[in-house]
Design an enzyme around this catalytic site. Structure first.
Site, short mmCIF file in Angstrom:
data_model
loop_
_atom_site.label_atom_id
_atom_site.label_comp_id
_atom_site.label_asym_id
_atom_site.label_seq_id
_atom_site.Cartn_x
_atom_site.Cartn_y
_atom_site.Cartn_z
N ASP A 1 0.26 -47.95 -13.05
CA ASP A 1 0.31 -48.13 -14.48
C ASP A 1 1.85 -48.61 -14.82
O ASP A 1 2.13 -49.33 -16.03
CB ASP A 1 -0.16 -46.86 -15.13
CG ASP A 1 -1.74 -47.10 -15.26
OD1 ASP A 1 -2.31 -47.90 -14.68
OD2 ASP A 1 -2.42 -46.18 -15.66
N SER B 1 -8.81 -37.87 -6.71
CA SER B 1 -8.23 -36.77 -7.49
C SER B 1 -6.55 -37.02 -7.56
O SER B 1 -6.09 -37.98 -8.17
CB SER B 1 -8.59 -35.69 -7.21
OG SER B 1 -8.04 -34.98 -5.80
N LYS C 1 -12.30 -39.88 -9.33
CA LYS C 1 -12.44 -38.67 -9.61
C LYS C 1 -11.35 -38.34 -10.69
O LYS C 1 -10.16 -38.18 -10.67
CB LYS C 1 -12.31 -37.57 -8.52
CG LYS C 1 -12.25 -36.13 -9.15
CD LYS C 1 -12.06 -35.02 -7.91
CE LYS C 1 -12.48 -33.66 -8.49
NZ LYS C 1 -11.33 -33.21 -9.25
#
Length: 573
Positions: free
Chosen positions: A323, A312, A337
């Site tokens: 990214d 999470s 998750k």
């Protein structure tokens, strides 16, 4: 890496394979801040009539059972079980929190409560102190792991559940209490007069310098103060230790608050960058979280360590930095998750923690691994296969995939842990816990963490100790073979292959003497970490587990080699 958490991950995978359910602490989910949003009225042919109809049916069933069922029914408990079963059919993270459990829920988000500062566990009809927190009332009073709580003030705690004992230990800060314990190996009980305090559980349990000038920060959860703890650790490492690169360890970090994750990303990327977007059933609830403050360092080479228990909020930090090509990721694929929970107020001071959104990190990917919206006929849920995942691209054009968690840039193979290790540490036997409790009673002090060595003579004593306890354990392979044999028996293959099964059973039968030699390295590491924790608390346990840590060493080496570091962040041809 924390070996104990690795055992629980192994057990979780084992359960998934063979259908065995084991109780363990649930990984904490991250949540949006609670908000009150009215639900728009849908068209007449919507679910409103069906909702009303089903509620009427449930209401009637409860009344009929209460009036006519042959035995007296605990209505509250029965309804709670029904609610839990209903919500469990959706996903593991949507849950009902009654008023009686609100204090524990608040602790999950704040990391604060009033009490003595210790973990406790119900065992053999009593409650045992398993870990007092450093610089907290229990530790300062002299309580130790292994102490069995006999009474709290005038209340005899024998036979009480650990939840009930926890309630007695907690209370308003600055209130006094008397706790009587029985220490193993001693005849007379010990009495401690303790003043409760506001207990704040640190999320940065340890930070330090490795290699020549690489900073290291270990974060165990995402609470309200996690970002500030990261900032304080970074400032100390930068200003007082002149670090030139940084490692953020998120291994075994199950997550927490979304806002804390965004704040931590904000430390290392410019203001105004999109970190995460939330998308749910209704577009009016969609949200975008951006960095909103000036960063503290956008240049320092950064590595993030992850593993299969990084979930999470940990995946938000790791995935967003990947990214944006702001950090390299090292370790193993993360948990996967990609769901967000929000809390909704319910009658009688309860709350519903409900999955309301999926989250998407800067490349546009959602890393959710399990598809709870499409269940198999038996109710089970399958992971999204790699073949069905989609390629996305980082800011520099590096390919990354959705589904199945976050994949590291440098993968380091995780150690395979045998089932024996699980049994050595967990509730059924507590072999290592009891052994270390006895060991500590005979060693009032030990060397510093860097100098501590668990001796060969001590390990020989442990082997004798474990045999005297008649320790028994199963191997996963034995359990799997037993299941296979049952199926083969149903299909009529056992009788004609009886010798084959007998031979396999004999070969797979656990051999304690052999396994104590075969897994000596792993067992000694586990014992050493538990011993260190008794003297130097959780920070010491982390430091001990970092000795010989291959993932940490890989991160240090890559950060030290600027060409390798920069090449990893560039687009691959």
């Amino acid at each position: 890496m924390n070996l104990k958490n690795r055992f629980f991950l192994t057990l979780l995978l084992f359960c998934a394979l063979y259908g065995t359910v084991f109780a363990q602490e649930e990984e904490e989910d991250f949540s949006e801040e609670e908000e009150q949003i009215s639900v728009s009225v849908e068209s007449p042919d919507s679910n409103r009539f069906e909702v009303s109809k089903q509620l009427d049916i449930i209401n009637a069933i409860v009344k009929e059972m209460e009036m006519f069922y042959v035995d007296r029914i605990d209505i509250q408990r029965t309804v709670k079980r029904g609610i839990d079963a209903m919500l469990k059919s959706l996903d593991p993270y949507t849950e009902y929190i009654p008023e009686s459990e609100m204090e524990g829920f608040q602790f999950l988000t704040t990391g604060e409560y009033g009490g003595i500062g210790a973990y406790i566990k119900y065992r053999n009809g009593g409650t045992v102190i398993t870990e007092p927190f450093e610089k907290m009332p229990a530790a300062e009073a002299g309580m130790k792991a292994g102490d069995v709580i006999i009474s709290i003030d005038t209340v005899d705690t024998k036979g009480l559940t650990s939840d009930r004992v926890s309630e007695l230990l907690k209370g308003v800060p600055n209130t006094k209490m008397t706790v009587k314990v029985q220490r193993p190996g001693e005849k007379k009980p010990r009495t401690f007069n303790i003043i409760r305090r506001k207990i704040v559980v640190d999320q940065v349990v340890y930070y330090g310098v490795y290699g020549e000038n690489t900073g290291y920060i270990n974060l165990v959860g995402f609470k309200e103060n996690s970002a500030q703890e990261i900032r304080s650790a970074y400032d100390d490492l930068k200003n007082n230790h002149n670090i030139k690169s940084l490692i953020l360890d998120l291994r075994d970090n199950g997550g927490g608050l979304l806002e804390s994750a965004v704040q931590i990303v904000n430390f290392f990327v410019p203001k105004g960058e999109e970190v995460i977007s939330l998308k749910g059933k209704s577009s009016h609830r969609d949200r975008i979280y951006r960095t909103y403050k000036e960063p503290i360092d956008t240049i320092i080479p950064l590595a993030v360590l992850i593993n299969g228990s990084s979930a999470s909020a940990s995946e938000i930090v790791a995935g967003a930095l990947q990214d944006m090509d702001r950090a390299i990721l090292i370790g193993q694929r993360s948990f996967g998750k990609g769901l967000v929970q929000s809390t909704r107020d319910l009658p009688y001071e309860g709350k519903l923690k409900v999955t309301m959104s999926k989250y998407y990190i800067p490349s546009g990917r959602c890393i959710q691994q399990m598809d709870y919206s499409h269940r198999n006929p038996d109710g089970s849920v399958a992971a999204i296969p790699d073949s069905l995942t989609t390629v996305f691209y980082t800011r520099n054009g590096r390919p990354v995939r959705d589904g199945g968690g976050i994949r590291p840039d440098f993968e380091v193979a995780d150690e395979k842990m045998p089932t024996m290790m699980y049994y050595l540490y967990t509730d059924r036997d507590y072999i290592i816990f009891d052994y270390v409790t006895d060991w500590v009673s005979k060693h009032k002090t030990i060397p510093g963490i860097d100098d501590f060595e668990y001796s060969d003579a001590d390990y020989e004593q442990f082997k004798k100790y474990i045999k005297d306890k008649n320790f028994e354990y199963d191997r996963q392979s034995v359990v799997a073979l037993s299941a296979l044999k049952e199926i083969a028996d149903i299909e009529g293959f056992v009788e004609q292959n009886d010798d084959l099964f007998a031979s396999l059973e004999e070969r797979l039968k656990p051999n304690l003497d052999n396994d104590l030699v075969r897994y000596e390295k792993e067992i000694r590491r586990l014992i050493s970490a538990e011993i260190i924790k008794r003297y130097y608390y959780q920070r010491g346990e982390v430091q001990q587990n970092l000795k010989g840590d291959e993932t940490l060493q890989k991160a240090i080496n890559v950060l030290k080699n600027s060409e390798e570091y920069l090449a990893a962040l560039k687009k691959t041809q």
